[in-house]
Design a protein around this motif. Structure first.
Motif, PDB file in Angstrom:
ATOM      1  N   TYR A  81       0.861  -1.179   0.000  1.00 18.21           N
ATOM      2  CA  TYR A  81       0.000   0.000   0.000  1.00 18.21           C
ATOM      3  C   TYR A  81       0.898   1.230   0.000  1.00 18.21           C
ATOM      4  N   TYR A  82       0.473   2.248  -0.757  1.00 13.37           N
ATOM      5  CA  TYR A  82       1.159   3.530  -0.600  1.00 13.37           C
ATOM      6  C   TYR A  82       0.127   4.640  -0.701  1.00 13.37           C
ATOM      7  N   ILE A  83       0.557   5.845  -0.388  1.00 14.05           N
ATOM      8  CA  ILE A  83      -0.383   6.964  -0.399  1.00 14.05           C
ATOM      9  C   ILE A  83      -0.013   7.914  -1.531  1.00 14.05           C
ATOM     10  N   ASP A  84      -0.988   8.166  -2.367  1.00 11.55           N
ATOM     11  CA  ASP A  84      -0.786   9.042  -3.504  1.00 11.55           C
ATOM     12  C   ASP A  84      -0.779  10.476  -3.003  1.00 11.55           C
ATOM     13  N   LEU A  85       0.389  11.100  -3.054  1.00  9.28           N
ATOM     14  CA  LEU A  85       0.527  12.419  -2.435  1.00  9.28           C
ATOM     15  C   LEU A  85      -0.326  13.470  -3.139  1.00  9.28           C
ATOM     16  N   ASP A  86      -0.632  13.249  -4.419  1.00  5.58           N
ATOM     17  CA  ASP A  86      -1.474  14.211  -5.132  1.00  5.58           C
ATOM     18  C   ASP A  86      -2.906  14.173  -4.645  1.00  5.58           C
ATOM     19  N   LYS A  87      -3.293  13.023  -4.118  1.00  6.07           N
ATOM     20  CA  LYS A  87      -4.684  12.891  -3.690  1.00  6.07           C
ATOM     21  C   LYS A  87      -4.853  13.138  -2.202  1.00  6.07           C
TER      22      LYS A  87
END
Ligand SMILES: Cc1cc2nc3c(=O)[nH]c(=O)nc-3n(C[C@H](O)[C@H](O)[C@H](O)COP(=O)(O)O)c2cc1C
Ligand code: SF4
Ligand code: SF4
Ligand code: FES
Lengths: 213, 648
Positions: free
Chosen positions: B571-577
């Motif tokens: 899992y990662y976090i989309d920094l744009d979102k």
């Protein structure tokens, strides 16, 4: 008396004779581990004694066949050999291979069958797995080696034969299946009088007296 | 049997019947509303006991006079706990309510029973055709089914033998006691009935083999072990209509000449044990069991034996060993149980459904039965359909209906706009079938051809988020643990299959694994002693056949296409979102793997992350910033900023 053909050899046997015994008695070797003579219900558990019988679709363990009619048997067809080799390889894949330090060395049924089937003791295809417990020492006179045992059940059979009630049993399920003794706090004391029947019946060296010699 | 007995049998039965019908009329005629509540194990698990208590409480509180009538299960699991309220004074037909919580029970008591407002928003349908409320038989979940065996399930109180008798129960027995055993066996043979325990062996033939043995002492065993994970048809039938099973057993015993029978039911089914035990007692009291059944010269005793819940004990030879007091281990056949069974006596072993089917077959005749289903698989099939379907539950369909109709029309398809991926039929002995095979008709032979099997009737529907490698691993884990350990192929062979599958799902698959899985599976099938080992490789073989891409992605790319195998995802976090300052994911992570980046957006520490997916669920849909990927290398690595030094 019935005449059967095994690999082009004619055998004349008494009706109802066990096919595996008939072959062994007539110098036709079929690999086997779990059959004990005079068993009323051979367990057919080691799955080594497969033969092909003309008219039958699949190989059948010879120890489950009673000769009741004239049959034509093949003990070395490719289908038979495939099953025998795999069965042996499976047994060896969970066996602690340390022949040099094993009491059964050179008398061991696994060594004999491997030689007969031309199967190496160390499998090239299968991973090797051992159970955690190397020796079960809970019995007063005997030691049990789970990683040597082939679970043929001969020890249970001979013990029941001699003592009416077997003092040992299969325990657990699946890969964890082992031979176990009825020793439990609160259980009636073991009737075992160290008769050594199980030790002698064992085709490997999975049950041994606590003090060797 | 002599004619004197004939008269006797009829008059005995008629007396029972009249008494039962009178009792039913009194119940029906009582001018109060009736509340029917489904109280089988499934209903109870969904809260039916609380619902019943809530009704009792509310009836007392609102001083409403109504009768609560407990019934078995109708098989509509998605609707549990369900109730049917019959309130003639309201002017409405009997109404089927779904998911009746205690709160709803109180509300319905007050507003419907007392005030006459049926609360349309909670109604599933009406049980009879009418002008006001849609009739349930207009819904595919109801009208595409064909109830032959389960016809009375959920309609009668399983704890009251009179309700069964009032519905024609035991009339078939009264009738067949006046016919010869040979005639009955012939009728069953003509019907083409095949055993519902898995293998589909001809029931008439089995009975005939047993009847023809020279030995006198014969036995009958009803196999209610039902060890297949996810299957609960037999339990439901025993809990909902035990007398139909008993009637089938008495008929079978009469036909084959057995005077003793056993119901082998697992101890994990306490309610089924209780209900069948009670049913036997009631049947005895009415002269339907024991000495001189219905005044005839036929005697039969039925006992209940509680098994300890080993899967292998459903296999007939292991089942016999376990009743004999030994460890449940299978034996080589022949001899088959019909020749040498329990305690060495000829024994017929039939499944619960098989025995329950015997009653409608004999009451309507073999020709009628053959009209249902297909040429080689007459009759109906009962499945417990579970997994990713809108309307899970027990379904009884005519044989020959396609998988597509069953899954999509009857069970409502896949929930949540997801795509269908696979259906596992026949449980751990069965196979995993793809979309392309959905038009396969459901019958013994067609299913076997695909590599799956009818089995006992477990069916698990899986959507696109399912990894077929992992499913195979799951079933092999089950069969390996349940192997009796007797024979080499099953005990050790399935262990190797399992270990290879475990490696593959962990991303440690190797070249040659696929070939080895195939070869070993074939060898285990050919070499094993009993049906457990012979069928254990089926999930592997079918998934290899139909979902080879899943295997290759795992082995070659270390990727799980369904993103189910944890070691192969990240899992990662989309920094744009990611919305700066929203802390939803931080709080939910059990291992504090979510951290703040320098601008207060979030990042995931890939080393700490245990891949539970909590953050994905927690992230508000308007941001939708948590992304799941496979293989894990696709997740960009974010450096965790050093912890601010805490001041002591
Ligand atoms: C591993 C294994 C488990 C089985 N479990 C069941 C079971 O739970 N219920 C059942 O009726 N048959 C089960 N069977 C099939 C039985 O051995 C037997 O064939 C069946 O009870 C016969 O009944 P039928 O002729 O009515 O189908 C199982 C077979 C195997 C190999
Ligand atoms: S201890 Fe020996 S005789 Fe007993 S089951 Fe194991 S290998 Fe067979
Ligand atoms: S196939 Fe499995 S369950 Fe059946 S006898 Fe062999 S070890 Fe036991
Ligand atoms: S000797 Fe026949 S199976 Fe073991």
């Amino acid at each position: 008396m019935i005449t059967i053909r095994v690999d082009n050899k004619k055998l004349t046997v008494k009706e109802g004779t066990n096919l595996l015994k008939a072959c062994l008695d007539n110098d036709i070797y079929i690999p086997n581990l779990c059959y004990v003579e005079k068993m009323s219900h051979p367990p057919a558990s080691c799955r080594l004694c497969f033969v092909e019988i003309e008219g039958e679709k699949h190989p059948i363990p010879a120890c489950t066949v009673k000769v009741t009619r004239e049959i034509v048997v093949k003990t070395d067809s490719p289908g038979v050999r495939q099953l025998q080799k795999v069965a042996l390889q499976l047994l060896l894949s969970v066996h602690h291979l340390d022949c040099r330090n094993c009491e059964a060395n050179r008398k061991c049924a696994l060594q004999k069958i491997a030689k007969f089937l031309n199967v190496g003791l160390k499998s090239k295809h299968l991973d090797h797995f051992l159970k955690e417990m190397e020796i079960d020492q809970r019995h007063p006179f005997l030691n049990y080696y789970p990683n040597r045992c082939v679970l043929c059940g001969r020890c249970i059979h001979v013990c029941r034969d001699r003592n009416k009630q077997a003092q040992l049993t299969f325990a657990n399920r699946g890969f964890d299946t082992v031979i176990s003794f009825f020793i439990k706090p609160g259980a009636p004391p073991l009737q075992c009088d160290a008769c050594r029947a199980c030790i002698e019946a064992c085709p490997v060296a999975a049950i041994l007296p606590k003090i060797s010699n | 049997m002599n004619p004197a007995n004939k008269v006797h049998t009829n008059s005995q039965y008629n007396a029972l019947r009249q008494k039962a019908e009178k009792k039913r009329q009194a119940f029906l005629n009582e001018p109060v509303p009736k509340i029917h509540i489904g109280m089988a194990t499934c209903g109870i698990a969904a809260g039916a006991l609380d619902t019943k208590a809530a009704f009792e409480d509310a009836l007392a509180r609102h001083s409403v006079n109504a009768r609560i009538h407990t019934v078995g299960c109708i098989g509509h699991c998605y609707a549990e706990p369900y109730v049917i309220i019959d309130h003639p004074d309201s002017g409405f037909p009997p109404i089927f309510y779904h998911e009746v919580t205690p709160g709803k029970a109180g509300m319905l008591t007050n507003l419907f029973l007392k005030e006459g407002d049926p609360r349309f928003e909670h109604v599933l349908g009406a049980t009879v055709q009418n002008e006001m409320i849609p009739w349930i038989m207009d819904f595919p979940r109801f009208n595409l089914e064909k109830r032959v065996v389960m016809e009375k399930c959920g309609r009668i109180d399983p704890e009251d033998i009179d309700e069964y008798i009032a519905e024609d129960g035991y009339s078939t027995l009264a009738d067949i006691l006046q016919r010869s055993p040979e005639e009955i066996i012939k009728e069953i043979k003509d019907s083409g009935l095949r055993g519902r325990g898995g293998a589909g062996f001809s029931t008439g033939r089995k009975w005939e083999l047993c009847a023809n043995t020279s030995q006198n002492d014969k036995l009958l065993i009803c196999n209610a072990d039902e060890g297949d994970p996810g299957a609960y048809m037999d339990r439901t039938i025993l809990e909902s209509n035990p007398h139909q099973v008993l009637e089938g057993m008495i008929i079978c015993a009469y036909a084959v000449g057995a005077d003793k029978a056993i119901v082998y039911v697992r101890a994990e089914y306490p309610l089924a044990v209780k209900i069948i035990t009670q049913a036997i007692q009631q049947a005895k009291e009415l002269g339907l069991l024991g000495h001189h059944i219905l005044g005839s010269s036929f005697d039969l005793d039925i006992d209940v034996f509680q098994g300890s819940g080993a899967f292998v004990c459903g296999e007939e030879t292991a089942l016999i060993r376990s009743i004999e007091g030994f460890r449940g281990m299978a034996r080589h056949r022949p001899p088959y149980p019909v020749e040498r069974g329990l305690w060495g006596k000829p024994t017929v072993i039939n499944n619960v459904k098989t025995l329950a089917t015997v009653v409608p077959v004999l009451s309507n005749g073999s020709a009628w039965y053959r009209e249902i289903g297909t040429e080689n698989s007459p009759g109906t099939a009962i499945f417990s359909v579970v997994g990713n379907v809108v309307h899970p539950g027990l379904v009884e369909i005519p044989m020959g209906v396609t998988l597509r109709t069953l899954i999509f029309d009857i069970c409502g398809g896949i929930p949540g706009k997801k795509k269908f991926k696979a259906v596992q039929i026949g449980g751990p002995s069965g196979g995993c079938l793809p979309e392309e095979l959905l038009d396969t008709p459901i019958d013994f032979d067609s299913l076997t051809e695909t590599g799956a099997m009818m089995g006992s009737g477990g069916m698990v529907v899986m959507d696109e988020d399912t990894c077929t490698v992992d499913i195979s691993r799951y079933f092999l884990d089950f069969t390996q643990k349940e192997s009796c350990g007797k024979c080499t192929f099953c005990r050790i062979g399935t262990f190797h299959l399992l270990s290879i599958l475990e490696r593959i799902t962990k991303g440690e698959g190797r070249d040659g694994d696929i070939e080895q899985l195939k070869q070993l599976s074939e060898d285990i099938k050919n070499g094993s002693l009993c049906g457990l080992g012979k069928t254990a490789p089926n999930p592997v073989l079918t998934s290899l056949r139909y979902f080879i891409d899943d295997y290759e992605a795992h082995i070659k790319e270390k990727r799980c296409p369904a993103m189910m195998c944890r070691p192969l995802i990240a899992y990662y976090i989309d920094l744009d979102k990611c919305a700066r300052g929203c802390d939803a994911c931080v709080g939910c992570c059990p291992v504090e793997a979510v951290f703040n980046t320098s601008n207060r957006k979030k990042g995931i520490d890939q080393i700490l992350c245990v891949k539970c997916g909590e953050c994905l669920v927690a992230c508000p849909p308007e941001y939708d910033a948590v992304i799941k990927v496979s293989p894990p290398e696709l997740a960009p690595i974010l450096e965790r900023p050093p912890e601010p030094v805490k001041k002591a």
